[in-house]
Design a protein around this motif. Structure first.
Motif, PDB file in Angstrom:
ATOM      1  N   SER A  17       0.866  -1.121  -0.094  1.00 28.24           N
ATOM      2  CA  SER A  17      -0.013   0.134   0.090  1.00 28.24           C
ATOM      3  C   SER A  17       1.071   1.134   0.071  1.00 28.24           C
ATOM      4  O   SER A  17       0.955   1.921   1.058  1.00 28.24           O
ATOM      5  N   PRO A  18       1.552   1.449  -1.030  1.00 30.47           N
ATOM      6  CA  PRO A  18       2.361   2.446  -1.273  1.00 30.47           C
ATOM      7  C   PRO A  18       2.161   4.015  -0.976  1.00 30.47           C
ATOM      8  O   PRO A  18       0.902   4.221  -1.183  1.00 30.47           O
ATOM      9  N   SER A  19       2.842   4.955  -0.540  1.00 33.67           N
ATOM     10  CA  SER A  19       2.565   6.393  -0.352  1.00 33.67           C
ATOM     11  C   SER A  19       2.144   6.877  -1.632  1.00 33.67           C
ATOM     12  O   SER A  19       2.710   6.488  -2.596  1.00 33.67           O
ATOM     13  N   SER A  20       1.748   8.220  -1.690  1.00 34.43           N
ATOM     14  CA  SER A  20       1.353   8.916  -2.850  1.00 34.43           C
ATOM     15  C   SER A  20       2.664   9.284  -3.551  1.00 34.43           C
ATOM     16  O   SER A  20       2.679   9.288  -4.773  1.00 34.43           O
ATOM     17  N   THR A  21       3.755   9.397  -2.720  1.00 30.24           N
ATOM     18  CA  THR A  21       5.107   9.906  -3.173  1.00 30.24           C
ATOM     19  C   THR A  21       5.468   8.805  -4.088  1.00 30.24           C
ATOM     20  O   THR A  21       6.208   8.994  -5.303  1.00 30.24           O
ATOM     21  N   LEU A  22       5.714   7.590  -3.661  1.00 31.15           N
ATOM     22  CA  LEU A  22       5.738   6.344  -4.488  1.00 31.15           C
ATOM     23  C   LEU A  22       5.263   6.076  -5.761  1.00 31.15           C
ATOM     24  O   LEU A  22       5.789   5.967  -6.838  1.00 31.15           O
ATOM     25  N   LEU A  23       3.943   6.448  -5.736  1.00 26.73           N
ATOM     26  CA  LEU A  23       3.278   6.284  -6.639  1.00 26.73           C
ATOM     27  C   LEU A  23       3.457   7.228  -7.888  1.00 26.73           C
ATOM     28  O   LEU A  23       3.627   6.899  -9.218  1.00 26.73           O
ATOM     29  N   GLN A  24       3.605   8.297  -7.362  1.00 21.14           N
ATOM     30  CA  GLN A  24       3.898   9.725  -8.280  1.00 21.14           C
ATOM     31  C   GLN A  24       5.443   9.165  -8.964  1.00 21.14           C
ATOM     32  O   GLN A  24       5.713   9.517  -9.969  1.00 21.14           O
ATOM     33  N   LEU A  25       6.445   8.456  -8.290  1.00 19.69           N
ATOM     34  CA  LEU A  25       7.743   8.034  -8.911  1.00 19.69           C
ATOM     35  C   LEU A  25       7.484   6.953  -9.881  1.00 19.69           C
ATOM     36  O   LEU A  25       8.554   6.659 -10.545  1.00 19.69           O
ATOM     37  N   GLY A  26       6.202   6.312  -9.877  1.00 16.19           N
ATOM     38  CA  GLY A  26       6.157   5.202 -10.775  1.00 16.19           C
ATOM     39  C   GLY A  26       6.089   3.988 -10.240  1.00 16.19           C
ATOM     40  O   GLY A  26       6.358   2.712 -10.751  1.00 16.19           O
ATOM     41  N   TRP A  27       6.158   3.779  -8.722  1.00 16.51           N
ATOM     42  CA  TRP A  27       5.816   2.453  -7.913  1.00 16.51           C
ATOM     43  C   TRP A  27       4.710   1.705  -8.559  1.00 16.51           C
ATOM     44  O   TRP A  27       3.589   2.385  -8.571  1.00 16.51           O
ATOM     45  N   LYS A  28       5.011   0.414  -8.722  1.00 14.82           N
ATOM     46  CA  LYS A  28       3.739  -0.347  -9.441  1.00 14.82           C
ATOM     47  C   LYS A  28       3.854  -1.825  -8.453  1.00 14.82           C
ATOM     48  O   LYS A  28       4.888  -2.024  -7.978  1.00 14.82           O
ATOM     49  N   PRO A  29       2.862  -2.406  -8.463  1.00 16.50           N
ATOM     50  CA  PRO A  29       2.817  -3.792  -8.135  1.00 16.50           C
ATOM     51  C   PRO A  29       3.901  -4.665  -8.511  1.00 16.50           C
ATOM     52  O   PRO A  29       4.258  -5.635  -7.673  1.00 16.50           O
ATOM     53  N   PHE A  30       4.274  -4.577  -9.654  1.00 15.83           N
ATOM     54  CA  PHE A  30       5.410  -5.372 -10.154  1.00 15.83           C
ATOM     55  C   PHE A  30       6.610  -5.282  -9.323  1.00 15.83           C
ATOM     56  O   PHE A  30       7.542  -6.395  -9.103  1.00 15.83           O
ATOM     57  N   PHE A  31       6.736  -4.164  -8.526  1.00 14.83           N
ATOM     58  CA  PHE A  31       8.053  -3.918  -7.847  1.00 14.83           C
ATOM     59  C   PHE A  31       7.691  -4.208  -6.332  1.00 14.83           C
ATOM     60  O   PHE A  31       8.521  -5.035  -5.762  1.00 14.83           O
ATOM     61  N   SER A  32       6.412  -4.059  -6.024  1.00 11.87           N
ATOM     62  CA  SER A  32       6.196  -4.432  -4.599  1.00 11.87           C
ATOM     63  C   SER A  32       6.178  -5.946  -4.323  1.00 11.87           C
ATOM     64  O   SER A  32       6.611  -6.594  -3.297  1.00 11.87           O
TER      65      SER A  32
END
Length: 358
Positions: A17-32
């Motif tokens: 459940s990533p933060s908005s900061t990580l989502l803005q940086l491009g964090w995706k389920p593929f990485f988590s």
């Protein structure tokens, strides 16, 4: 160099459940999905914004600074951080732990040493293939970029710049669209924000796009307009041959500001005058899928499409359903890929020289 942000560490953050900061940086389920429960608590994910000698500039939740690019274990030529990579950083020591698996990776043989790889950009979603509506417009060169994009598995978008400097921009647009069925093509004036806004659909929150093209096609101007700044130097095109000079010397990611929620990221790469075709067989087959489909109709499976009877390629050319120029480009790229791939495999198999102790 970005200013060092105040670093605040919080243990046990659930990257599912990533933060908005990580989502803005491009964090995706593929990485988590690559993080174990132990790693989730001990390490912090950060993204590489730029690469310098021995250093990487990274951003993450509560962390924005430059760190040493060295890793505790190197498993191969691709085990080096590059722009767009996601890394795990130790929360206490801030040392890099490992590189997360990539969704995509652009690479090429290092200049002067084909046994070494030069990593260009990682985790790219869309590739902007930039060419201008003048003498730089070259179908063979564009197809090279398309082959690389298809091989890597990244969506290509052909961006035609300097539309305001030609009296017949539609002819360039029609020629570009005819290169491949379904190819997305955008005709823009890189200096006008309203025109460049057509690219916003590819640059949403967390999206990453890379930008390639020969020098002088207006890449830096385009990046400046997309960023809403003029911080990247631009140089005029030479009048005698229509070519420009290299103005981008560092690969780095730029934050884009399209839309009310902000935009994604753009990786700007130094102008590449030539792309060596090596180990891109799948990419060639996809870009020239129409020709590949015709070859399957040949009488003989090992047909060289020269003098064999029952050659479907020769028949298609004779009937006017296959352009000889396109066939020649396919032959050239397929031959070049085969030759360079063979050379690369041979050089990788060659034992490395060990320096003698004096």
């Amino acid at each position: 160099m970005p200013k060092r942000a105040e670093t605040t560490y919080s243990r046990g953050v659930n990257m599912k459940s990533p933060s908005s900061t990580l989502l803005q940086l491009g964090w995706k389920p593929f990485f988590s999905n690559q993080l174990s429960a132990e790693e989730d608590g001990r390490y912090r994910p950060v993204r590489v914004m730029s690469v310098h000698r021995g250093m990487v500039t990274v951003q993450g939740e509560g962390l924005e600074e430059s760190l040493s690019s060295s890793l505790p274990v190197s498993k191969g030529a691709e085990d080096r951080p590059t722009v767009g990579d996601w890394l795990l950083v130790d929360r206490e020591s801030r040392n890099l732990v490992r590189i997360l698996d990539r969704t995509s990776l652009f690479k090429r043989p290092a200049p002067g040493d084909d046994r070494r790889l030069q990593l260009i950009a990682a985790n790219v979603d869309t590739l902007f293939v930039v060419t201008s509506c003048n003498r730089d417009f070259n179908v063979a060169r564009i197809e090279r970029y398309l082959v690389v994009a298809r091989e890597v598995g990244v969506r290509p978008v052909l961006v035609l710049t300097k539309a305001d400097l030609t009296t017949d921009p539609r002819s360039f647009l029609e020629t570009a669209r005819a290169l491949q069925p379904g190819l997305q093509v955008e005709l823009i004036n890189g200096r006008e924000p309203e025109s460049v806004a057509r690219l916003a659909a590819y640059c949403g929150v967390g999206d990453t796009v890379a930008l390639v093209g020969s020098s002088g096609v207006g890449k830096s101007t385009l990046v400046n307009t997309m960023r809403g700044s003029d911080s990247i130097a631009t140089q005029a095109v030479r009048e005698d041959d229509g070519k420009g000079l290299h103005t981008t010397t560092v690969r780095e990611m730029h934050r884009l500001g399209f839309g009310p929620e902000g935009g994604g990221w753009l990786v700007d790469t130094p102008g590449m005058r030539e792309l060596q075709m090596s180990e891109v067989t799948a990419g060639v087959a996809e870009v020239f899928e129409d020709i590949v489909a015709i070859t399957l109709q040949c009488r003989f499976t090992n047909c060289t499409h020269a003098d064999e009877p029952g050659c479907a390629i020769k028949g298609a050319v004779a009937q006017g359903t296959l352009e000889p120029a396109r066939l020649d480009r396919w032959r050239k790229l397929a031959f070049e890929d085969g030759l360079n791939t063979s050379v690369a495999e041979s050089r990788r198999a060659r034992p490395k020289k060990v320096a003698k102790k004096k």
